[in-house]
Every structure is written in C-alpha cells, then in structure tokens.
Design a protein around this motif. Structure first.
Motif, mmCIF file in Angstrom:
data_model
loop_
_atom_site.group_PDB
_atom_site.id
_atom_site.type_symbol
_atom_site.label_atom_id
_atom_site.label_comp_id
_atom_site.label_asym_id
_atom_site.label_seq_id
_atom_site.Cartn_x
_atom_site.Cartn_y
_atom_site.Cartn_z
ATOM 1 N N THR A 72 0.665 -1.112 -0.185
ATOM 2 C CA THR A 72 -0.328 0.147 -0.019
ATOM 3 C C THR A 72 0.963 1.292 -0.111
ATOM 4 N N LEU A 73 1.781 0.921 1.117
ATOM 5 C CA LEU A 73 2.659 2.133 0.936
ATOM 6 C C LEU A 73 3.853 2.336 -0.160
ATOM 7 N N ILE A 74 3.953 1.326 -0.609
ATOM 8 C CA ILE A 74 4.482 1.501 -2.138
ATOM 9 C C ILE A 74 3.410 1.861 -2.990
ATOM 10 N N LEU A 75 2.598 2.052 -3.269
ATOM 11 C CA LEU A 75 2.058 2.331 -4.045
ATOM 12 C C LEU A 75 1.958 3.854 -4.370
ATOM 13 N N ALA A 76 1.383 4.487 -2.867
ATOM 14 C CA ALA A 76 1.003 5.342 -2.374
ATOM 15 C C ALA A 76 2.130 6.076 -3.171
ATOM 16 N N CYS A 77 3.492 5.850 -2.511
ATOM 17 C CA CYS A 77 5.299 6.608 -3.173
ATOM 18 C C CYS A 77 4.705 6.505 -4.675
ATOM 19 N N TYR A 78 4.871 5.282 -5.329
ATOM 20 C CA TYR A 78 4.553 5.663 -6.717
ATOM 21 C C TYR A 78 3.511 7.160 -7.335
ATOM 22 N N ILE A 79 2.538 7.018 -7.069
ATOM 23 C CA ILE A 79 1.598 8.054 -6.985
ATOM 24 C C ILE A 79 2.078 9.367 -6.401
ATOM 25 N N SER A 80 2.279 9.845 -4.611
ATOM 26 C CA SER A 80 3.082 10.809 -4.518
ATOM 27 C C SER A 80 4.273 11.420 -5.424
ATOM 28 N N VAL A 81 4.823 10.441 -6.047
ATOM 29 C CA VAL A 81 6.118 10.589 -7.306
ATOM 30 C C VAL A 81 5.728 11.701 -7.789
ATOM 31 N N PHE A 82 4.201 11.263 -8.521
ATOM 32 C CA PHE A 82 3.547 11.693 -10.666
ATOM 33 C C PHE A 82 2.685 13.228 -9.722
#
Length: 216
Positions: A155-165
């Motif tokens: 969940t957090l890794i997916l959130a990291c991808y989204i927040s980078v974009f």
C-alpha cells in the motif's frame, strides 16, 4: 539572490543541513544485520522525517524564511531520500522503481528550477505535496525494513509511486506559472513534459519486466 552567512545558523537551516548528512549513517546501518543496526535505521529515519517538518515550522515561527532555506530544504530531501532508498534497494530488496521515478522527478525540478532562477531571479521553494512525498517514502522505507506487514508495504509503495507523480506535476505547474508562459508556450511545455514522461515510463516498465520484479 541575497544569502547571508548568519542564515546558516538559523535553527530551520540547521535542521535542513542535519537531514543532508543523516542519510549516510542510515545507509551504513542498512548494510548491517546486528540488533543495534536494526533499530538504528528506523530511529534515524524518524529523526529525518521530524526534521523535515520542523524546519518549516521554525522558519515561519521565527520569521526566518530565507533564500538559503529554500535551496537547502529540497536538496536535503533529495540527498537523504537517495541514501535511504539506495540502501534498502541494495541491502533489503526494496523496489528500485520508486528511486528511479524520484530521480526523474527531481532532475526535472532541478532543471526548471535553474531556468527559473536564471530568468526570474527566484527560487522554487518546497511545497506540501513534496513534503508529503518525502514523508511517505520515509515511512514506507522504515516499515519495509521493520517487516511489519506485506499489505502495508504494498500500500505504501503504491502511495509512493502516486505521490512522486502528483508532487512532480504540482512543481511543474508552479514552474509554469513562474515562467509566465504564453498559451502556446504552455502547450509546448506540457507536451514536452508528457512525451519525456511517457518515454521514461516505457523504459521503467521495460526494465521492471526484464528483472521480473514488476512493481514489487
């Protein structure tokens, strides 16, 4: 750009400088397997996250918002994030994609930040979404190292991808406004960024598929 020597001793800038160097011991302890190192990693990571928020708090509280702080703060985030992510990628198997996309985002921010600085004489300061991105990466890395839960990690890794974009788009929008582009200039600006981003994503997906480690 007016930077005074005394500004290096403002508490907000000291906290930012602290974050520049704390990534090095985190990287070191990530390569160790003893119990002391196991707990030092999340402890130092927590200090880095706290310093990231309190530098802004103290700069506003004591009216110490400076051009130096606007430069040091994002640089500190980038250096600290790089050492932490590189360490857990090399030593703990964290997905390299987060670091890959973060470096791409930061390269764009640095390039356009330099252009804005030369053209307008202004420095692009950190924004909330950038801080949130740094916090998510720090929290994700810390919990990944502690091996708390695979569901939380994903969940957090997916959130990291989204927040980078999302944070990258927010910075580019600010840069676009600061450059005072015409309607046609905005079209070329956005189109160029879109094409470059799509190419980077294609390379990213290709490399992930080659490694047979897509996303995770």
């Amino acid at each position: 750009m007016n930077i005074k020597f005394k500004e290096f001793f403002y508490i907000s800038n000291i906290l930012s400088l602290f974050r520049v160097f704390i990534g090095i011991p985190i990287f070191y302890y990530l390569g160790k397997t003893d119990q002391f190192s196991f707990w030092m990693v999340p402890f130092l990571g927590f200090l880095a996250i706290i310093s990231d928020y309190y530098d802004g708090y103290f700069s506003r509280k004591f009216n110490q918002v400076t051009e130096l702080g606007k430069i040091i703060d994002p640089i500190a985030d980038k250096i600290c994030s790089f050492f932490v992510l590189f360490g857990i990628i090399v030593h703990r198997g964290y997905p390299a994609g987060v670091l890959f996309l973060l470096i791409y985002r930061d390269i764009l921010i640095t390039i356009f930040g330099y252009i804005i600085s030369k053209k307008e004489g202004k420095v692009v300061s950190s924004i909330f979404l950038g801080k949130l991105n740094t916090t998510l990466i720090g929290l994700s890395a810390m919990l990944f190292v502690l091996k708390t839960s695979s569901i939380i990690d994903i969940t957090l890794i997916l959130a990291c991808y989204i927040s980078v974009f999302v944070s990258g788009l927010a910075y580019l929008r600010i840069g676009e406004d600061m450059l005072n582009l015409s309607a046609k200039g905005k079209i070329f600006f956005r189109g160029g960024i879109l094409v470059i981003t799509l190419l980077v994503l294609i390379v990213f997906v290709y490399l992930e598929l080659l490694s047979k480690n897509f996303m995770f």
